[in-house]
Enzyme design. Sequence first.
Site, mmCIF file in Angstrom:
data_model
loop_
_atom_site.group_PDB
_atom_site.id
_atom_site.type_symbol
_atom_site.label_atom_id
_atom_site.label_comp_id
_atom_site.label_asym_id
_atom_site.label_seq_id
_atom_site.Cartn_x
_atom_site.Cartn_y
_atom_site.Cartn_z
ATOM 1 N N ASP A 1 45.590 -11.966 145.810
ATOM 2 C CA ASP A 1 46.116 -10.815 146.565
ATOM 3 C C ASP A 1 47.544 -10.956 147.079
ATOM 4 O O ASP A 1 48.077 -10.019 147.675
ATOM 5 C CB ASP A 1 45.170 -10.471 147.725
ATOM 6 C CG ASP A 1 44.953 -11.631 148.707
ATOM 7 O OD1 ASP A 1 45.863 -12.473 148.867
ATOM 8 O OD2 ASP A 1 43.865 -11.678 149.326
ATOM 9 N N HIS B 1 43.894 -18.759 140.658
ATOM 10 C CA HIS B 1 43.281 -17.687 139.855
ATOM 11 C C HIS B 1 44.248 -16.565 139.511
ATOM 12 O O HIS B 1 43.835 -15.462 139.158
ATOM 13 C CB HIS B 1 42.040 -17.141 140.580
ATOM 14 C CG HIS B 1 40.910 -18.140 140.650
ATOM 15 N ND1 HIS B 1 39.868 -18.064 141.540
ATOM 16 C CD2 HIS B 1 40.681 -19.271 139.913
ATOM 17 C CE1 HIS B 1 39.040 -19.086 141.346
ATOM 18 N NE2 HIS B 1 39.517 -19.840 140.368
ATOM 19 N N CYS C 1 52.218 -11.058 122.997
ATOM 20 C CA CYS C 1 53.468 -11.835 123.038
ATOM 21 C C CYS C 1 53.692 -12.511 124.395
ATOM 22 O O CYS C 1 54.655 -13.240 124.558
ATOM 23 C CB CYS C 1 54.667 -10.956 122.673
ATOM 24 S SG CYS C 1 55.149 -9.805 123.957
ATOM 25 N N CYS D 1 52.564 -3.038 125.559
ATOM 26 C CA CYS D 1 53.777 -3.847 125.733
ATOM 27 C C CYS D 1 54.995 -3.140 125.110
ATOM 28 O O CYS D 1 54.908 -2.617 123.993
ATOM 29 C CB CYS D 1 53.552 -5.185 125.044
ATOM 30 S SG CYS D 1 54.968 -6.271 125.088
ATOM 31 N N CYS E 1 56.100 -5.525 121.936
ATOM 32 C CA CYS E 1 55.335 -5.673 120.686
ATOM 33 C C CYS E 1 54.178 -4.697 120.550
ATOM 34 O O CYS E 1 53.466 -4.724 119.548
ATOM 35 C CB CYS E 1 54.814 -7.105 120.575
ATOM 36 S SG CYS E 1 53.410 -7.441 121.642
ATOM 37 N N GLY F 1 37.359 -19.792 154.353
ATOM 38 C CA GLY F 1 36.846 -18.543 153.786
ATOM 39 C C GLY F 1 36.513 -18.594 152.309
ATOM 40 O O GLY F 1 36.798 -17.657 151.575
ATOM 41 N N THR F 2 35.904 -19.700 151.885
ATOM 42 C CA THR F 2 35.456 -19.749 150.485
ATOM 43 C C THR F 2 34.031 -20.261 150.430
ATOM 44 O O THR F 2 33.645 -21.128 151.217
ATOM 45 C CB THR F 2 36.372 -20.635 149.612
ATOM 46 O OG1 THR F 2 35.834 -20.681 148.282
ATOM 47 C CG2 THR F 2 36.531 -22.048 150.139
ATOM 48 N N ASN G 1 34.844 -20.992 158.436
ATOM 49 C CA ASN G 1 34.078 -19.986 157.710
ATOM 50 C C ASN G 1 33.139 -19.300 158.697
ATOM 51 O O ASN G 1 32.801 -19.898 159.721
ATOM 52 C CB ASN G 1 33.269 -20.662 156.579
ATOM 53 C CG ASN G 1 32.829 -19.698 155.499
ATOM 54 O OD1 ASN G 1 32.094 -18.746 155.752
ATOM 55 N ND2 ASN G 1 33.286 -19.943 154.278
#
Length: 248
Positions: free
Chosen positions: A102, A117, A128, A146, A149, A186-187, A212
Amino acid sequence: MEFSTKFINKLKYAKKLLFFTGAGISAESGISTFRGVDGIWNKMKPEELASIDGFMKNPDIVWQWYQHRRQIVHDSKPNAGHLSIAELENYYDVTVVTENVDNLHRRAGSSKIFELHGNIERNYCIDCKAPFNDTKLNEESGNPKCKECGGRIRPDVVWFGEMLPQDQFSGGQSSAESSDICFVVGTSGLVYPAAYIPIEAKQAGAFIVEINIDYTEMSRFADESFIGKSASILTELLAEVKRIKATT
Ligand code: OAD
């Protein structure tokens, strides 16, 4: 929140802090997490929306879903959690290793960030690989092609079954190996290889602090667990650091 003497001592002598963050840190900015009752993966099928096969089958639908998420990110703001981490750079060598796409850590002002990520605000051509950043936030429009290409444009995020960007992961690993305190914020800690980062920090001798709203898979690695919302706990952490630095 009452911090333990042990933790306060760690804060006094630490030089390098690592923040390993997941969707929970952005929850208070209004961005949904992935798991749990209101999680994205409870409502949407990851294999249809977050995989290359799903994209090739329905490029317009996948594109529109990412445009929708991009709009949410665009309309949201970094919260006190992101901002406190950025301000901690006044006192420590701080690295952020995030699973989030984000961009809120960057917008908060953090300067050393590894994005495991990807980043939803970027796109590239599947053929390409040219970057494509000329996307209007129009959720109705279909998947663009694109300009170089004619290939399909995809968001620069890691989909299921794909490798993590090697430079981001290895940068995160080096920071993990040299950090004094690693905060896991927070995971759910369920997604690998990302979740190796705090484990590698632990193996290298870092003090592990989990922040958390609940206990997670990561809790067993934690030296301290602070249960509560990350925006308020990180605000209190920053205040504690300011107190420590004013007296030492
Ligand atoms: P999850 O949705 O799996 O976990 C979010 C975590 O945040 C949970 O442990 C919640 O308890 C916690 N949480 C929620 N609100 C919070 C708050 N206000 N303060 C503190 N904690 C809070 O999200 P991630 O662990 O980030 O991957 O998910 C990891 C990866 O799975 C994502 O990066 C994504 C997803 O599939 C890819 O897209 C490749």
